[in-house]
Motif scaffolding. Structure first.
Motif, PDB file in Angstrom:
ATOM      1  N   GLU A 128       0.820  -1.202   0.000  1.00  0.00           N
ATOM      2  CA  GLU A 128       0.000   0.000   0.000  1.00  0.00           C
ATOM      3  C   GLU A 128       0.858   1.258   0.000  1.00  0.00           C
ATOM      4  O   GLU A 128       1.968   1.277   0.538  1.00  0.00           O
ATOM      5  CB  GLU A 128      -0.905   0.009   1.238  1.00  0.00           C
ATOM      6  CG  GLU A 128      -1.803  -1.207   1.368  1.00  0.00           C
ATOM      7  CD  GLU A 128      -2.826  -1.296   0.255  1.00  0.00           C
ATOM      8  OE1 GLU A 128      -3.169  -0.245  -0.323  1.00  0.00           O
ATOM      9  OE2 GLU A 128      -3.288  -2.414  -0.031  1.00  0.00           O
ATOM     10  N   LYS A 129       0.320   2.331  -0.592  1.00  0.00           N
ATOM     11  CA  LYS A 129       1.042   3.598  -0.642  1.00  0.00           C
ATOM     12  C   LYS A 129       1.367   4.101   0.754  1.00  0.00           C
ATOM     13  O   LYS A 129       2.448   4.637   1.001  1.00  0.00           O
ATOM     14  CB  LYS A 129       0.230   4.650  -1.405  1.00  0.00           C
ATOM     15  CG  LYS A 129       0.968   5.965  -1.574  1.00  0.00           C
ATOM     16  CD  LYS A 129       0.168   6.956  -2.402  1.00  0.00           C
ATOM     17  CE  LYS A 129       0.919   8.270  -2.552  1.00  0.00           C
ATOM     18  NZ  LYS A 129       0.147   9.254  -3.347  1.00  0.00           N
ATOM     19  N   ILE A 130       0.432   3.877   1.695  1.00  0.00           N
ATOM     20  CA  ILE A 130       0.674   4.332   3.064  1.00  0.00           C
ATOM     21  C   ILE A 130       1.867   3.597   3.680  1.00  0.00           C
ATOM     22  O   ILE A 130       2.643   4.163   4.451  1.00  0.00           O
ATOM     23  CB  ILE A 130      -0.596   4.168   3.932  1.00  0.00           C
ATOM     24  CG1 ILE A 130      -0.419   4.858   5.278  1.00  0.00           C
ATOM     25  CG2 ILE A 130      -0.955   2.686   4.107  1.00  0.00           C
ATOM     26  CD1 ILE A 130      -1.705   4.919   6.090  1.00  0.00           C
ATOM     27  N   PHE A 208       7.885  -1.159   8.419  1.00  0.00           N
ATOM     28  CA  PHE A 208       7.014  -1.326   7.259  1.00  0.00           C
ATOM     29  C   PHE A 208       6.477  -2.755   7.286  1.00  0.00           C
ATOM     30  O   PHE A 208       6.898  -3.572   8.108  1.00  0.00           O
ATOM     31  CB  PHE A 208       7.760  -1.064   5.943  1.00  0.00           C
ATOM     32  CG  PHE A 208       8.894  -2.014   5.674  1.00  0.00           C
ATOM     33  CD1 PHE A 208       8.749  -3.089   4.797  1.00  0.00           C
ATOM     34  CD2 PHE A 208      10.133  -1.838   6.283  1.00  0.00           C
ATOM     35  CE1 PHE A 208       9.798  -3.964   4.552  1.00  0.00           C
ATOM     36  CE2 PHE A 208      11.186  -2.707   6.033  1.00  0.00           C
ATOM     37  CZ  PHE A 208      11.021  -3.774   5.171  1.00  0.00           C
ATOM     38  N   VAL A 209       5.554  -3.045   6.377  1.00  0.00           N
ATOM     39  CA  VAL A 209       5.016  -4.393   6.238  1.00  0.00           C
ATOM     40  C   VAL A 209       5.454  -4.944   4.885  1.00  0.00           C
ATOM     41  O   VAL A 209       5.175  -4.339   3.841  1.00  0.00           O
ATOM     42  CB  VAL A 209       3.479  -4.409   6.341  1.00  0.00           C
ATOM     43  CG1 VAL A 209       2.933  -5.792   6.019  1.00  0.00           C
ATOM     44  CG2 VAL A 209       3.038  -3.977   7.734  1.00  0.00           C
ATOM     45  N   PHE A 210       6.161  -6.060   4.901  1.00  0.00           N
ATOM     46  CA  PHE A 210       6.590  -6.733   3.665  1.00  0.00           C
ATOM     47  C   PHE A 210       5.543  -7.776   3.312  1.00  0.00           C
ATOM     48  O   PHE A 210       5.325  -8.724   4.075  1.00  0.00           O
ATOM     49  CB  PHE A 210       7.952  -7.385   3.883  1.00  0.00           C
ATOM     50  CG  PHE A 210       8.540  -7.990   2.630  1.00  0.00           C
ATOM     51  CD1 PHE A 210       9.325  -7.226   1.778  1.00  0.00           C
ATOM     52  CD2 PHE A 210       8.317  -9.325   2.305  1.00  0.00           C
ATOM     53  CE1 PHE A 210       9.875  -7.772   0.620  1.00  0.00           C
ATOM     54  CE2 PHE A 210       8.859  -9.886   1.142  1.00  0.00           C
ATOM     55  CZ  PHE A 210       9.639  -9.100   0.313  1.00  0.00           C
ATOM     56  N   SER A 211       4.902  -7.617   2.167  1.00  0.00           N
ATOM     57  CA  SER A 211       3.778  -8.488   1.828  1.00  0.00           C
ATOM     58  C   SER A 211       4.060  -9.365   0.617  1.00  0.00           C
ATOM     59  O   SER A 211       3.156  -9.990   0.090  1.00  0.00           O
ATOM     60  CB  SER A 211       2.534  -7.628   1.541  1.00  0.00           C
ATOM     61  OG  SER A 211       2.776  -6.747   0.456  1.00  0.00           O
ATOM     62  N   GLY A 212       5.320  -9.408   0.170  1.00  0.00           N
ATOM     63  CA  GLY A 212       5.646 -10.084  -1.067  1.00  0.00           C
ATOM     64  C   GLY A 212       5.770 -11.588  -0.952  1.00  0.00           C
ATOM     65  O   GLY A 212       6.003 -12.143   0.111  1.00  0.00           O
ATOM     66  N   ILE A 213       5.614 -12.251  -2.093  1.00  0.00           N
ATOM     67  CA  ILE A 213       5.880 -13.672  -2.213  1.00  0.00           C
ATOM     68  C   ILE A 213       6.873 -13.844  -3.366  1.00  0.00           C
ATOM     69  O   ILE A 213       6.934 -12.997  -4.264  1.00  0.00           O
ATOM     70  CB  ILE A 213       4.596 -14.482  -2.502  1.00  0.00           C
ATOM     71  CG1 ILE A 213       3.890 -13.950  -3.755  1.00  0.00           C
ATOM     72  CG2 ILE A 213       3.659 -14.446  -1.316  1.00  0.00           C
ATOM     73  CD1 ILE A 213       2.723 -14.774  -4.200  1.00  0.00           C
TER      74      ILE A 213
END
Length: 218
Positions: A128-130, A208-213
């Motif tokens: 997300e941009k945020i 931050f939150v890393f949401s990748g796979i």
């Protein structure tokens, strides 16, 4: 499709876009080392993988002995491979590989503020941009005034995602030093310089939150 990030790193052997990206990242790391004042150079790498960008640069760089670095990576197999490379380069007393969550501020305490901060293969997995804004704002915790920040961002579906990254960095006290696209045209690499002041405490524990796979390079 790679099942984890360790397998994903094997794509560097076959994927031109990753090979080209790595070449530019190493070019920018070398530039940052050359441009740093005489004396010690402190480096941090976020989601460092096996550290091939930094370690490959230090292998033949005349300022390698000036460097102290902390690389943070959650995949234990990548960390093991990176530590083996550090030993082979004779840099074990200068470079530490933390097997931990790169999103947490505690994993950087004692190694920041840095002269060079590296976040390659990260920004495209901040969904997300945020969250992207939060990560860039928290670079003031990782970076001292005048520090170099090296980053990458993939392009897809004819969208230049790096344009947004450059705008946010500019609005957050970072001056662009250089920017390049790979020859394939779908990977961007930037180097900025932080003009603001270091903040000794992060705004929050999770940077931050890393949401990748590990399905695609971003």
């Amino acid at each position: 499709m790679p099942k984890d990030w360790y397998e994903w790193h094997d794509l560097y052997n076959t994927e031109p876009k990753l090979q080209q990206r790595l070449e530019i990242v190493r070019e920018y790391i070398a530039y940052s080392l050359n441009a740093s004042p005489d004396g010690a150079i402190r480096i941090v790498s976020v989601c460092a993988g096996d550290g091939r960008d930094l370690l490959g640069t230090l292998q033949n760089h005349p300022r390698a002995k000036d460097v102290s670095a902390r690389l943070v990576e959650i995949n234990s197999n990548l960390v093991e491979r990176g530590r083996a490379t550090i030993e082979s380069l004779g840099l074990a007393k200068q470079i530490e590989f933390i097997n931990g969550d790169a999103t947490l501020a505690t994993n950087y305490v004692g190694a920041v503020p840095a002269d060079i901060a590296i976040a390659c293969g990260v920004l495209g997995h901040v969904a997300e941009k945020i969250e992207l804004n939060r990560l860039i704002n928290n670079l003031s915790f990782l970076s001292k005034k005048g520090a170099f920040f090296i980053w990458t961002r993939g392009h897809s579906d004819s969208i230049s995602y790096s344009d947004n990254v450059r705008k946010i960095l500019s609005a957050s006290g970072f001056e662009e030093v250089n920017f390049k696209l790979t020859a394939t045209g779908n990977m961007a690499v930037g180097i900025h310089r932080y003009l603001g002041e270091n903040l000794p405490q992060p705004k929050e524990q999770q940077l931050f939150v890393f949401s990748g796979i590990p399905s695609k390079a971003r």
